[in-house]
Design a protein around this motif. Structure first.
Motif, PDB file in Angstrom:
ATOM      1  N   UNK A 211       0.566  -1.440  -0.158  1.00 30.21           N
ATOM      2  CA  UNK A 211       0.382   0.415   0.216  1.00 30.21           C
ATOM      3  C   UNK A 211       0.736   1.099   0.174  1.00 30.21           C
ATOM      4  N   UNK A 212       0.724   2.101  -1.055  1.00 33.46           N
ATOM      5  CA  UNK A 212       1.253   3.541  -0.998  1.00 33.46           C
ATOM      6  C   UNK A 212       0.951   3.633  -1.210  1.00 33.46           C
ATOM      7  N   UNK A 213       1.182   5.535   0.593  1.00 34.86           N
ATOM      8  CA  UNK A 213       0.169   6.535   1.014  1.00 34.86           C
ATOM      9  C   UNK A 213       1.082   7.010   1.319  1.00 34.86           C
ATOM     10  N   UNK A 214       0.984   8.339   1.779  1.00 33.71           N
ATOM     11  CA  UNK A 214       2.501   9.552   2.368  1.00 33.71           C
ATOM     12  C   UNK A 214       1.106  10.227   3.394  1.00 33.71           C
ATOM     13  N   UNK A 224      -0.751  11.742  -1.931  1.00 35.76           N
ATOM     14  CA  UNK A 224      -0.387  10.542  -2.664  1.00 35.76           C
ATOM     15  C   UNK A 224       1.673  10.659  -2.590  1.00 35.76           C
ATOM     16  N   UNK A 225       2.510   9.276  -2.952  1.00 38.44           N
ATOM     17  CA  UNK A 225       3.359   9.712  -2.749  1.00 38.44           C
ATOM     18  C   UNK A 225       4.195  11.020  -2.998  1.00 38.44           C
ATOM     19  N   UNK A 226       4.847  11.360  -2.598  1.00 38.79           N
ATOM     20  CA  UNK A 226       5.913  12.514  -2.396  1.00 38.79           C
ATOM     21  C   UNK A 226       4.877  13.737  -1.741  1.00 38.79           C
ATOM     22  N   UNK A 227       3.969  13.040  -1.313  1.00 46.98           N
ATOM     23  CA  UNK A 227       3.537  15.353  -0.638  1.00 46.98           C
ATOM     24  C   UNK A 227       3.501  14.732   0.865  1.00 46.98           C
ATOM     25  N   UNK A 228       4.301  14.077   1.126  1.00 45.10           N
ATOM     26  CA  UNK A 228       4.489  14.268   2.917  1.00 45.10           C
ATOM     27  C   UNK A 228       5.982  14.364   3.024  1.00 45.10           C
ATOM     28  N   UNK A 229       6.758  12.855   4.328  1.00 41.56           N
ATOM     29  CA  UNK A 229       7.655  13.425   4.653  1.00 41.56           C
ATOM     30  C   UNK A 229       8.061  11.938   4.430  1.00 41.56           C
ATOM     31  N   UNK A 230       8.183  10.422   3.715  1.00 41.55           N
ATOM     32  CA  UNK A 230       8.566   9.610   3.500  1.00 41.55           C
ATOM     33  C   UNK A 230       9.488   9.805   2.437  1.00 41.55           C
ATOM     34  N   UNK A 232      11.336   8.148  -0.014  1.00 36.47           N
ATOM     35  CA  UNK A 232      10.942   7.775  -1.741  1.00 36.47           C
ATOM     36  C   UNK A 232      11.946   6.953  -2.076  1.00 36.47           C
ATOM     37  N   UNK A 233      12.545   7.453  -1.959  1.00 37.01           N
ATOM     38  CA  UNK A 233      14.060   7.508  -2.590  1.00 37.01           C
ATOM     39  C   UNK A 233      14.770   6.134  -1.826  1.00 37.01           C
ATOM     40  N   UNK A 234      14.537   6.362  -1.069  1.00 41.46           N
ATOM     41  CA  UNK A 234      15.578   5.397  -0.076  1.00 41.46           C
ATOM     42  C   UNK A 234      14.199   4.102  -0.145  1.00 41.46           C
ATOM     43  N   UNK A 235      13.051   3.712   0.109  1.00 43.98           N
ATOM     44  CA  UNK A 235      11.605   3.224   0.203  1.00 43.98           C
ATOM     45  C   UNK A 235      12.098   2.501  -0.849  1.00 43.98           C
ATOM     46  N   UNK A 236      11.793   3.062  -2.224  1.00 43.38           N
ATOM     47  CA  UNK A 236      11.962   2.038  -3.459  1.00 43.38           C
ATOM     48  C   UNK A 236      13.498   1.436  -3.721  1.00 43.38           C
ATOM     49  N   UNK A 237      14.497   2.062  -3.295  1.00 44.09           N
ATOM     50  CA  UNK A 237      15.714   1.093  -3.072  1.00 44.09           C
ATOM     51  C   UNK A 237      15.630   0.020  -2.154  1.00 44.09           C
ATOM     52  N   UNK A 238      15.234   0.513  -0.912  1.00 49.00           N
ATOM     53  CA  UNK A 238      14.705  -0.507   0.570  1.00 49.00           C
ATOM     54  C   UNK A 238      14.236  -2.028  -0.238  1.00 49.00           C
ATOM     55  N   UNK A 239      13.070  -1.839  -1.114  1.00 48.62           N
ATOM     56  CA  UNK A 239      11.736  -3.313  -1.312  1.00 48.62           C
ATOM     57  C   UNK A 239      12.710  -3.636  -2.061  1.00 48.62           C
ATOM     58  N   UNK A 240      13.633  -2.542  -3.353  1.00 50.27           N
ATOM     59  CA  UNK A 240      14.417  -3.874  -4.586  1.00 50.27           C
ATOM     60  C   UNK A 240      15.581  -4.583  -4.188  1.00 50.27           C
ATOM     61  N   UNK A 265      -1.113  11.350  -9.097  1.00 55.04           N
ATOM     62  CA  UNK A 265      -1.002  10.159  -8.617  1.00 55.04           C
ATOM     63  C   UNK A 265       0.119   9.388 -10.234  1.00 55.04           C
ATOM     64  N   UNK A 266      -0.030  10.041 -10.736  1.00 56.39           N
ATOM     65  CA  UNK A 266       0.321   8.791 -12.549  1.00 56.39           C
ATOM     66  C   UNK A 266       1.259   9.938 -12.828  1.00 56.39           C
ATOM     67  N   UNK A 267       1.661  10.973 -12.098  1.00 57.08           N
ATOM     68  CA  UNK A 267       3.102  11.403 -11.909  1.00 57.08           C
ATOM     69  C   UNK A 267       3.744  11.501 -10.799  1.00 57.08           C
ATOM     70  N   UNK A 268       2.419  10.760 -10.377  1.00 55.13           N
ATOM     71  CA  UNK A 268       3.866  10.268  -8.467  1.00 55.13           C
ATOM     72  C   UNK A 268       4.721   8.867  -8.743  1.00 55.13           C
ATOM     73  N   UNK A 269       3.079   8.128  -9.384  1.00 55.20           N
ATOM     74  CA  UNK A 269       3.855   7.096 -10.226  1.00 55.20           C
ATOM     75  C   UNK A 269       4.777   6.563 -11.047  1.00 55.20           C
ATOM     76  N   UNK A 270       5.468   7.981 -12.093  1.00 55.77           N
ATOM     77  CA  UNK A 270       6.360   8.243 -13.161  1.00 55.77           C
ATOM     78  C   UNK A 270       7.338   7.961 -12.222  1.00 55.77           C
TER      79      UNK A 270
END
Length: 288
Positions: A211-214, A224-230, A232-240, A265-270
């Protein structure tokens, strides 16, 4: 890397074909149905037939169903809460019965994953809502039903003692008589409970959906991811790094202007797709 949207975004309304058309029009591949009977009546065969037609029309895939957690949503609040960790046996059985009904949807509209709350988020829930013995009993009853429909149960990281990353891993790796359990990494919840990267790493090997949200660090805002304090660079790399290769599901706050939310959300997905591509390159260089 399939990206999807939870119909949590529309949960204040009855789910309609136009909602799926809107999601597909913004470039998403999949949906998660939020199982709330006023929103989508998972007990109604006609609703299942209509959903199958809508999915075919929009070429969206039903990735997952969020297990029932309330009887209704009204005036911005969840009402008549359901918990499979209820200490009261009648309440527990009622919650399990509703989950089984939602699992049976897979006979008409196949899906692979059911996201399950292990109890109620704190501080909303009382101890009687978050009883470990009741939770174990419920999962052991639900597991064979899920297997019959080729559905995996994804127990979700939520803010309570039963559902911390380490507690969920301990539950899965214990002697519980429930096969095929995995974890839904709710990134927003993980941030409220501590460090997102630590949470992802703690669940390594058990993650089967997201579940992706910020949020802003204090409340479960479902931004929307990117609109809060998370981070996401670190989070996506950790998932990988832990080898996650499943779906990426946006679970966004209930909103009136859904088109504007989906555009963002589409921009956040990109942005996330770009981060995942960069992560692939970094990990490839490390292996070389």
């Amino acid at each position: 890397m399939p990206f999807g949207v939870s119909t949590h975004l529309y949960v204040a309304d009855r789910l309609e074909r136009d909602h799926l058309v809107e999601i597909a029009a913004h470039g998403f591949d999949a949906i998660e149905i939020f199982a709330l009977r006023d929103h989508f009546d998972y007990r109604d065969r006609r609703a299942a037939v209509a959903l199958a037609e809508w999915l075919d029309d929009t070429r969206l895939r039903l990735h997952s169903v969020h297990a029932p957690m309330a009887g209704k949503y009204a005036a911005g609040t969840w009402q008549d809460g359901l918990t499979i960790a209820a200490a009261d046996e009648a309440r527990r059985k009622h919650a399990v019965a509703e989950m089984i009904a939602a699992l049976e949807l897979a006979a008409a509209v196949p899906y692979t994953t059911m996201v399950v709350h292990c109890g109620v988020p704190e501080p909303h829930g009382a101890a009687a809502d978050n009883h470990r013995g009741s939770l174990v009993r419920s999962l052991e009853e639900l597991s064979p039903v899920a297997q019959r429909f080729d559905v995996r149960l994804a127990i979700e990281v939520i803010p309570n003692a039963l559902s911390t990353p380490s507690a969920l891993v301990e539950l899965i790796e214990s002697d519980i008589d429930a096969s095929g359990l995995g974890i839904c990494m709710d990134v927003g919840h993980a941030r409220l409970m501590g460090d997102v990267v630590d949470a992802i790493e703690a669940c390594s090997g058990h993650l089967i959906t997201t579940h992706l949200h910020d949020n802003r660090g204090r409340h479960d805002d479902h931004l929307i991811p990117g609109k809060g304090v998370i981070d996401w660079d670190a989070a996506t790399l950790a998932f990988q790094k832990v080898g996650y290769d499943g779906a990426w599901i946006f679970e966004l706050a209930v909103a009136a202007d859904r088109k504007a939310i989906l555009e963002q959300a589409a921009k956040a997905r990109e942005r996330l797709e770009s981060l995942l591509h960069i992560g692939d390159e970094m990990l490839g260089m490390d292996e070389a």
